[in-house]
Design a protein around this motif. Sequence first.
Motif, PDB file in Angstrom:
ATOM      1  N   ASP A 209      40.362  42.540  28.170  1.00 45.57           N
ATOM      2  CA  ASP A 209      39.880  43.222  29.384  1.00 45.57           C
ATOM      3  C   ASP A 209      39.080  42.259  30.261  1.00 45.57           C
ATOM      4  O   ASP A 209      39.177  42.292  31.490  1.00 45.57           O
ATOM      5  CB  ASP A 209      39.017  44.438  29.018  1.00 45.57           C
ATOM      6  N   ASN A 210      38.274  41.404  29.628  1.00 45.82           N
ATOM      7  CA  ASN A 210      37.525  40.393  30.395  1.00 45.82           C
ATOM      8  C   ASN A 210      38.484  39.501  31.162  1.00 45.82           C
ATOM      9  O   ASN A 210      38.231  39.120  32.299  1.00 45.82           O
ATOM     10  CB  ASN A 210      36.682  39.512  29.461  1.00 45.82           C
ATOM     11  N   LYS A 211      39.594  39.169  30.501  1.00 44.41           N
ATOM     12  CA  LYS A 211      40.576  38.283  31.132  1.00 44.41           C
ATOM     13  C   LYS A 211      41.165  38.954  32.380  1.00 44.41           C
ATOM     14  O   LYS A 211      41.321  38.316  33.412  1.00 44.41           O
ATOM     15  CB  LYS A 211      41.686  37.930  30.132  1.00 44.41           C
ATOM     16  N   LYS A 212      41.440  40.257  32.262  1.00 48.06           N
ATOM     17  CA  LYS A 212      41.967  40.982  33.429  1.00 48.06           C
ATOM     18  C   LYS A 212      40.959  40.956  34.578  1.00 48.06           C
ATOM     19  O   LYS A 212      41.316  40.744  35.737  1.00 48.06           O
ATOM     20  CB  LYS A 212      42.281  42.437  33.057  1.00 48.06           C
ATOM     21  N   ARG A 213      39.678  41.188  34.224  1.00 48.93           N
ATOM     22  CA  ARG A 213      38.637  41.160  35.270  1.00 48.93           C
ATOM     23  C   ARG A 213      38.579  39.777  35.913  1.00 48.93           C
ATOM     24  O   ARG A 213      38.531  39.642  37.136  1.00 48.93           O
ATOM     25  CB  ARG A 213      37.269  41.515  34.662  1.00 48.93           C
ATOM     26  N   TYR A 214      38.591  38.769  35.047  1.00 45.54           N
ATOM     27  CA  TYR A 214      38.518  37.386  35.538  1.00 45.54           C
ATOM     28  C   TYR A 214      39.681  37.083  36.482  1.00 45.54           C
ATOM     29  O   TYR A 214      39.505  36.459  37.539  1.00 45.54           O
ATOM     30  CB  TYR A 214      38.526  36.446  34.336  1.00 45.54           C
ATOM     31  N   GLN A 215      40.881  37.552  36.112  1.00 49.19           N
ATOM     32  CA  GLN A 215      42.056  37.247  36.941  1.00 49.19           C
ATOM     33  C   GLN A 215      41.977  37.906  38.319  1.00 49.19           C
ATOM     34  O   GLN A 215      42.458  37.343  39.307  1.00 49.19           O
ATOM     35  CB  GLN A 215      43.335  37.654  36.194  1.00 49.19           C
ATOM     36  N   VAL A 216      41.348  39.090  38.369  1.00 46.79           N
ATOM     37  CA  VAL A 216      41.176  39.723  39.689  1.00 46.79           C
ATOM     38  C   VAL A 216      40.215  38.885  40.548  1.00 46.79           C
ATOM     39  O   VAL A 216      40.463  38.647  41.735  1.00 46.79           O
ATOM     40  CB  VAL A 216      40.662  41.177  39.539  1.00 46.79           C
ATOM     41  N   TYR A 217      39.153  38.396  39.920  1.00 47.68           N
ATOM     42  CA  TYR A 217      38.233  37.505  40.650  1.00 47.68           C
ATOM     43  C   TYR A 217      38.949  36.223  41.073  1.00 47.68           C
ATOM     44  O   TYR A 217      38.766  35.728  42.184  1.00 47.68           O
ATOM     45  CB  TYR A 217      37.037  37.123  39.770  1.00 47.68           C
ATOM     46  N   GLU A 218      39.735  35.685  40.159  1.00 43.14           N
ATOM     47  CA  GLU A 218      40.400  34.408  40.423  1.00 43.14           C
ATOM     48  C   GLU A 218      41.290  34.523  41.667  1.00 43.14           C
ATOM     49  O   GLU A 218      41.238  33.688  42.568  1.00 43.14           O
ATOM     50  CB  GLU A 218      41.240  34.029  39.195  1.00 43.14           C
ATOM     51  N   LYS A 219      42.064  35.590  41.706  1.00 41.72           N
ATOM     52  CA  LYS A 219      42.968  35.789  42.840  1.00 41.72           C
ATOM     53  C   LYS A 219      42.156  36.079  44.109  1.00 41.72           C
ATOM     54  O   LYS A 219      42.356  35.437  45.141  1.00 41.72           O
ATOM     55  CB  LYS A 219      43.911  36.952  42.539  1.00 41.72           C
ATOM     56  N   GLY A 220      41.233  37.009  44.007  1.00 43.72           N
ATOM     57  CA  GLY A 220      40.469  37.447  45.190  1.00 43.72           C
ATOM     58  C   GLY A 220      39.635  36.321  45.782  1.00 43.72           C
ATOM     59  O   GLY A 220      39.611  36.121  46.997  1.00 43.72           O
ATOM     60  N   LEU A 221      38.939  35.585  44.929  1.00 39.19           N
ATOM     61  CA  LEU A 221      38.051  34.546  45.448  1.00 39.19           C
ATOM     62  C   LEU A 221      38.833  33.342  45.961  1.00 39.19           C
ATOM     63  O   LEU A 221      38.337  32.604  46.816  1.00 39.19           O
ATOM     64  CB  LEU A 221      37.024  34.130  44.385  1.00 39.19           C
ATOM     65  N   SER A 222      40.063  33.147  45.466  1.00 38.15           N
ATOM     66  CA  SER A 222      40.841  32.005  45.947  1.00 38.15           C
ATOM     67  C   SER A 222      41.220  32.204  47.422  1.00 38.15           C
ATOM     68  O   SER A 222      41.501  31.256  48.138  1.00 38.15           O
ATOM     69  CB  SER A 222      42.101  31.814  45.097  1.00 38.15           C
ATOM     70  N   GLU A 223      41.213  33.448  47.863  1.00 38.69           N
ATOM     71  CA  GLU A 223      41.552  33.722  49.271  1.00 38.69           C
ATOM     72  C   GLU A 223      40.312  33.714  50.159  1.00 38.69           C
ATOM     73  O   GLU A 223      40.365  33.998  51.344  1.00 38.69           O
ATOM     74  CB  GLU A 223      42.223  35.106  49.375  1.00 38.69           C
ATOM     75  N   LEU A 224      39.170  33.418  49.537  1.00 42.64           N
ATOM     76  CA  LEU A 224      37.901  33.473  50.270  1.00 42.64           C
ATOM     77  C   LEU A 224      37.390  32.065  50.529  1.00 42.64           C
ATOM     78  O   LEU A 224      37.223  31.291  49.590  1.00 42.64           O
ATOM     79  CB  LEU A 224      36.879  34.202  49.389  1.00 42.64           C
TER      80      LEU A 224
END
Length: 409
Positions: free
Chosen positions: A274-289
């Motif tokens: 579950d942590n990995k899923k959370r991390y991946q959402v951050y990874e994708k979202g923050l890469s566009e920021l």
Amino acid sequence: MHVYSNKKIAVEDLAIFNGKSLFEQPKSTSSLSRPDFQNFLDYSRKFFSAGHYTNNGPLVRELERRLASFHQAEHCVTFCSGFWALALAISTLKIDNRSEIIMPSLTYRRMADISAWVGLTPRFCEIDEETLSLSAETVEACINENTAIILAVHPIVNCCKVQQLIELGREKNIPVLFDSVESVYEAVPTGKIGGIGEAEVFSMHASKLLNGFEGGYVTTNNPGLAEKLSMLRTFGFKGQDNCVVDGALNAKLNEIHAAMALANLDDIERLVQDNKKRYQVYEKGLSELKGIRLLKFNQDFPTSYKNIVAEILSDWPLSRDLTVSILNAENILARAYYSPPLHKKKMAYSYIPAELPITEELSEKFLLLPCGDLVTTEDIEEVIRLLKFIGQHGAEVIKRLDNLQDNNE
Ligand SMILES: *Cc1c(COP(=O)(O)O)cnc(C)c1O
């Protein structure tokens, strides 16, 4: 479908300007892992039926066996907190008649208090920019004839360079104790965290990966050290009514905490996924920021994906601290990463003054974002949406804050 009821359209909708907070319930950076409740009850029934609530009960012993095997270490000794696990491990391992403990300054906020309890003075070392933790090089610069012990604290994303630190300790004949609180699940090229060096210390505080409400433990391959530590945590008793150490204290783990830790240990793979899923959402979202960089986990080795640490870059319109304040107002309990560093804090205890330019510079740049078992991927998407909004309207936010201040003067 998820409804974004607190959508920000204009800058004045931000909670820092008295708009409605994005979240009703605070979103924290603590793990707060929630195991299967029935499993927790099943464990609890064991000690409850036996009427054995503390003092090396059945669950504490089971937990110690399980943790030793989890970390591939020979021994595990549990404690009532990570704090006392650290204090007793330091006092057992340190070289007698020497006064200094080497530790990073950019680290856990209570670390200097722990040194004070064991009568050592911190000598803060610089950190390595790549790992954000101490390194053999930065530690070596601090070694002198007063050095009693090296406290190698792992950073909260990835690990410090373990092997070089162990070699340095060997070469200089100084014990190296690892604070592996933030690296429970990780491994390094030489093996799993927990079986490395003289000993390693962990916490089971609810905010950490392995939640036992409160608690801590030490892993070691040294049977003498394990025996001494298990004696120290129970008033220094060896056998019945035979107190063999001075300065005795009670630092035992009790059974219900062990029940919680065991239930969470059973559930740890689920939590990490579950942590990995959370991390991946951050990874994708923050890469566009633009202006915010996520610290990446090294996926070549097992990792917990627990902590979300982001760096504020120079093209982000706001300071780290202002960003944290804006997020906090929205009930996003983002925190500055180990800031201020310990050598810049007002403390009741003495420490050796140090100039640590890299630590000082980096301590202004990082923040922790919400994570843990109670934060959903939808929550994270909202956090990222908000960050985007702040990033786009940075200049306006600052202008408004300046105006507010002028009006107050
Ligand atoms: C939390 C923490 C500790 C102390 O653990 P407690 O169980 O809360 O006493 C020690 N070191 C680090 C790095 C920590 O994050």
